[in-house]
Structures are given as structure tokens and as C-alpha cells.
Design a protein around this motif. Structure first.
Motif, PDB file in Angstrom:
ATOM      1  N   ILE A  21       9.078  -2.917  -5.538  1.00 18.46           N
ATOM      2  CA  ILE A  21      10.449  -3.242  -6.112  1.00 18.46           C
ATOM      3  C   ILE A  21      10.466  -4.412  -7.019  1.00 18.46           C
ATOM      4  N   CYS A  22       9.371  -5.337  -6.707  1.00 17.19           N
ATOM      5  CA  CYS A  22       9.443  -6.566  -7.423  1.00 17.19           C
ATOM      6  C   CYS A  22       8.181  -6.649  -8.339  1.00 17.19           C
ATOM      7  N   ALA A  23       7.336  -5.624  -8.535  1.00 16.40           N
ATOM      8  CA  ALA A  23       6.112  -5.158  -9.186  1.00 16.40           C
ATOM      9  C   ALA A  23       6.087  -6.073 -10.446  1.00 16.40           C
ATOM     10  N   ASP A  24       6.915  -5.848 -11.155  1.00 18.14           N
ATOM     11  CA  ASP A  24       7.123  -6.382 -12.676  1.00 18.14           C
ATOM     12  C   ASP A  24       7.583  -7.947 -12.732  1.00 18.14           C
ATOM     13  N   HIS A  25       7.733  -8.504 -11.565  1.00 15.71           N
ATOM     14  CA  HIS A  25       7.920  -9.915 -11.665  1.00 15.71           C
ATOM     15  C   HIS A  25       7.023 -10.926 -10.818  1.00 15.71           C
ATOM     16  N   LEU A  26       5.847  -9.911 -10.573  1.00 18.11           N
ATOM     17  CA  LEU A  26       4.785 -10.595  -9.637  1.00 18.11           C
ATOM     18  C   LEU A  26       3.330 -10.731 -10.479  1.00 18.11           C
ATOM     19  N   PRO A  27       3.136 -11.875 -11.044  1.00 16.02           N
ATOM     20  CA  PRO A  27       2.140 -12.049 -12.119  1.00 16.02           C
ATOM     21  C   PRO A  27       0.578 -11.661 -11.438  1.00 16.02           C
ATOM     22  N   HIS A  28       0.600 -12.011 -10.093  1.00 15.63           N
ATOM     23  CA  HIS A  28      -0.798 -11.649  -9.461  1.00 15.63           C
ATOM     24  C   HIS A  28      -0.826 -10.428  -8.631  1.00 15.63           C
ATOM     25  N   GLY A  29       0.195  -9.617  -8.919  1.00 20.23           N
ATOM     26  CA  GLY A  29       0.166  -8.099  -8.268  1.00 20.23           C
ATOM     27  C   GLY A  29       0.753  -8.218  -6.994  1.00 20.23           C
ATOM     28  N   VAL A  30       1.118  -7.008  -6.346  1.00 22.43           N
ATOM     29  CA  VAL A  30       1.823  -6.754  -5.362  1.00 22.43           C
ATOM     30  C   VAL A  30       0.864  -6.950  -3.962  1.00 22.43           C
ATOM     31  N   ARG A  31       1.204  -7.590  -2.970  1.00 23.63           N
ATOM     32  CA  ARG A  31       0.390  -7.427  -1.631  1.00 23.63           C
ATOM     33  C   ARG A  31       1.374  -8.010  -0.673  1.00 23.63           C
ATOM     34  N   PRO A  32       2.326  -6.955  -0.119  1.00 22.14           N
ATOM     35  CA  PRO A  32       3.194  -7.606   0.808  1.00 22.14           C
ATOM     36  C   PRO A  32       2.698  -8.276   2.219  1.00 22.14           C
ATOM     37  N   VAL A  53      -2.730 -17.114   1.101  1.00 20.80           N
ATOM     38  CA  VAL A  53      -2.204 -15.847   2.113  1.00 20.80           C
ATOM     39  C   VAL A  53      -2.284 -14.752   1.081  1.00 20.80           C
ATOM     40  N   HIS A  54      -1.992 -14.730  -0.168  1.00 20.56           N
ATOM     41  CA  HIS A  54      -2.195 -13.577  -1.089  1.00 20.56           C
ATOM     42  C   HIS A  54      -3.505 -12.991  -1.036  1.00 20.56           C
ATOM     43  N   GLU A  55      -4.557 -13.818  -1.193  1.00 18.96           N
ATOM     44  CA  GLU A  55      -6.114 -13.399  -1.108  1.00 18.96           C
ATOM     45  C   GLU A  55      -6.186 -13.149   0.241  1.00 18.96           C
ATOM     46  N   SER A  56      -5.778 -13.614   1.309  1.00 18.00           N
ATOM     47  CA  SER A  56      -6.506 -13.093   2.442  1.00 18.00           C
ATOM     48  C   SER A  56      -5.355 -11.837   3.265  1.00 18.00           C
ATOM     49  N   GLY A  57      -4.224 -11.773   2.828  1.00 17.54           N
ATOM     50  CA  GLY A  57      -3.313 -11.037   3.500  1.00 17.54           C
ATOM     51  C   GLY A  57      -2.850 -11.425   4.788  1.00 17.54           C
ATOM     52  N   ILE A  58      -2.916 -12.609   5.394  1.00 17.14           N
ATOM     53  CA  ILE A  58      -2.791 -12.925   6.554  1.00 17.14           C
ATOM     54  C   ILE A  58      -1.791 -13.874   6.588  1.00 17.14           C
ATOM     55  N   PRO A  59      -0.531 -13.742   6.934  1.00 15.42           N
ATOM     56  CA  PRO A  59       0.576 -14.697   7.038  1.00 15.42           C
ATOM     57  C   PRO A  59       0.174 -16.141   7.555  1.00 15.42           C
ATOM     58  N   TRP A  60       0.798 -17.090   6.681  1.00 15.11           N
ATOM     59  CA  TRP A  60       0.613 -18.571   7.099  1.00 15.11           C
ATOM     60  C   TRP A  60      -1.035 -18.978   7.390  1.00 15.11           C
ATOM     61  N   ASP A  61      -1.787 -18.188   6.528  1.00 16.76           N
ATOM     62  CA  ASP A  61      -3.375 -18.631   6.471  1.00 16.76           C
ATOM     63  C   ASP A  61      -3.648 -19.686   5.796  1.00 16.76           C
ATOM     64  N   ASP A  62      -3.096 -20.936   5.954  1.00 17.91           N
ATOM     65  CA  ASP A  62      -3.479 -21.992   5.209  1.00 17.91           C
ATOM     66  C   ASP A  62      -2.878 -23.441   5.771  1.00 17.91           C
ATOM     67  N   ALA A  63      -3.122 -24.414   4.936  1.00 22.65           N
ATOM     68  CA  ALA A  63      -2.779 -25.731   5.552  1.00 22.65           C
ATOM     69  C   ALA A  63      -1.196 -25.700   6.086  1.00 22.65           C
ATOM     70  N   SER A  64      -0.245 -25.148   5.616  1.00 20.50           N
ATOM     71  CA  SER A  64       0.898 -25.063   5.929  1.00 20.50           C
ATOM     72  C   SER A  64       1.006 -24.240   7.341  1.00 20.50           C
ATOM     73  N   GLY A  65       0.289 -23.371   7.495  1.00 18.46           N
ATOM     74  CA  GLY A  65       0.112 -22.579   8.707  1.00 18.46           C
ATOM     75  C   GLY A  65      -0.433 -23.361   9.894  1.00 18.46           C
ATOM     76  N   ASP A  66      -1.432 -24.061   9.506  1.00 24.59           N
ATOM     77  CA  ASP A  66      -1.887 -25.124  10.574  1.00 24.59           C
ATOM     78  C   ASP A  66      -0.921 -26.195  10.985  1.00 24.59           C
ATOM     79  N   ARG A  67      -0.213 -26.863  10.029  1.00 26.05           N
ATOM     80  CA  ARG A  67       0.869 -27.506  10.517  1.00 26.05           C
ATOM     81  C   ARG A  67       2.047 -26.951  11.228  1.00 26.05           C
ATOM     82  N   LEU A  68       2.617 -25.535  10.693  1.00 24.26           N
ATOM     83  CA  LEU A  68       3.594 -24.907  11.665  1.00 24.26           C
ATOM     84  C   LEU A  68       2.900 -24.692  12.981  1.00 24.26           C
ATOM     85  N   ARG A  69       1.866 -24.423  13.329  1.00 25.63           N
ATOM     86  CA  ARG A  69       1.164 -24.262  14.608  1.00 25.63           C
ATOM     87  C   ARG A  69       1.168 -25.515  15.617  1.00 25.63           C
ATOM     88  N   GLU A  70       0.719 -26.517  14.795  1.00 21.95           N
ATOM     89  CA  GLU A  70       0.918 -27.762  15.400  1.00 21.95           C
ATOM     90  C   GLU A  70       2.351 -28.070  15.831  1.00 21.95           C
TER      91      GLU A  70
END
Length: 197
Positions: A21-32, A53-70
Motif C-alpha cells: 500500500i505504501c510501496a511508492d513512498h518507501l525509498p528502501h523498498g517494502v519489508r513489513p 531493523v529493515h535489514e534484519s527484519g527483526i523488530p527492535w533489533d537495534d540500540a533502541s531495542g536494547d534500551r527498551l528491554r532495559e
């Protein structure tokens, strides 16, 4: 053989994965990127996937996710167990960069998918509203407050919602400016999360 609920979950996941639905607005492609099941009593609604997260496909798979888990006291195993925790951002795909950070989540996504995902979840769930986009959508009567004001008044939204700042690197500065968050909010957040699990 799958139960009707499991069949409904799988069908919805398949539809989300095929969404364009948003494909035309996503410069790096679609990866829900989203994770959920009908038994998850903790729902975390964030902003949108970042580039990692776009690269890995895993939600919160970054420093923000580490902080949220903390903040929440969740282990990685708990956070990534869809039977216990649903991870449903406001926008399921990475919206790309803007000056000063990422672009806002695409508005079409929540309109298209949120009600259907939330209808699957238990009624007694706790929803963590992480950041201003999730709070603006799910706490429309609190829009007159700043994000800091909503987080400070978190008890007003319990037991259904728990507003939080976004755990990006900027939150470290914000936490220094608002020491009550670590002293008052985080202990209650961890207790609330533990109760739901």
C-alpha cells in the motif's frame, strides 16, 4: 491441524507480508516488520522500523531495542516470543531518512492493519505506547500534553496504556533532564510488564 484462531493469525501475517500500500513512498523498498499472536498480553506499539531493523527484519533489533528491554525488564527471549509480546509499530516498513532522523511512519499502515491485529489480541492486554506517534494515535484526548507530560501522567492511562518516550539515543539526554522517569516510572513499568507475562 490449525485452530481457527491460528489460521486467522497466519492469514493476517501473510496479508501483511504481501502489503504494498505504501510501496511508492518507501525509498528502501517494502519489508513489513511486525510480530503478534492471539495470546500476547503485552503489546508494544512503536514508531516504524529503522534502517537496521529493515535489514534484519527483526523488530527492535537495534540500540533502541536494547534500551527498551532495559526499561521494561524484558529479556530478548521474552520480547521475541510472539505468544507473550506483540510488536506492532505505527508503520510496518522503514520510511527512510529525513533531516534529524527517520521520516514519520506512513499513516496508511495503522489505518490498514492495526484494528485487525488488535482484534486478535486478548482484551486484558497492556499496551506500551512508545513515542509520540503511537501516543497521538491511541491517546487523542491527551494531544494537548507534551510527550513528557503524557509520560509523567502515565498512571492516568493505566491499566490499558503505558506511554513512554522513544528509546532512541536522544532519550539519554531526556532522562538526564527528567530524573523522575528512572526513579518513578521505570519501577512501575517493570512491575506492570512482569504482571502481564
Amino acid at each position: 491441524m490449525l485452530s481457527p484462531a491460528e489460521h486467522g493469525e497466519n492469514l493476517l501475517r501473510t496479508e501483511i507480508a504481501a502489503c504494498r500500500i505504501c510501496a511508492d513512498h518507501l525509498p528502501h523498498g517494502v519489508r513489513p516488520v511486525a510480530s503478534f499472536s492471539a495470546t500476547a498480553r503485552l503489546l508494544i506499539i512503536g514508531q516504524a522500523p529503522g534502517s537496521k531493523v529493515h535489514e534484519s527484519g527483526i523488530p527492535w533489533d537495534d540500540a533502541s531495542g536494547d534500551r527498551l528491554r532495559e526499561w521494561t525488564g524484558l529479556s530478548k527471549a521474552q520480547m521475541y516470543d510472539p505468544a507473550r509480546v506483540a510488536l506492532v509499530p505505527m508503520g510496518f516498513c522503514y520510511p527512510g531518512k529525513a533531516s534529524g532522523g527517520d521520516k514519520p511512519p506512513r499513516p496508511e499502515c495503522a489505518r490498514q492493519w492495526h484494528a485487525r491485529v488488535l482484534d486478535l489480541l486478548p482484551d486484558d492486554r497492556l499496551t506500551l505506547l512508545v513515542g509520540t506517534y503511537a501516543q497521538a494515535h491511541y491517546l487523542p484526548d491527551a494531544r494537548k500534553l507534551s510527550m513528557t507530560g503524557r509520560v509523567h501522567a502515565f498512571r492516568d492511562y493505566l491499566p490499558r496504556f503505558f506511554p513512554l518516550p522513544h528509546p532512541a539515543w536522544r532519550s539519554t539526554i531526556w532522562m538526564r533532564q527528567n530524573p523522575w522517569f528512572e526513579a518513578e516510572v521505570l519501577p512501575e513499568l517493570r512491575e506492570a510488564v512482569a504482571r502481564q507475562l
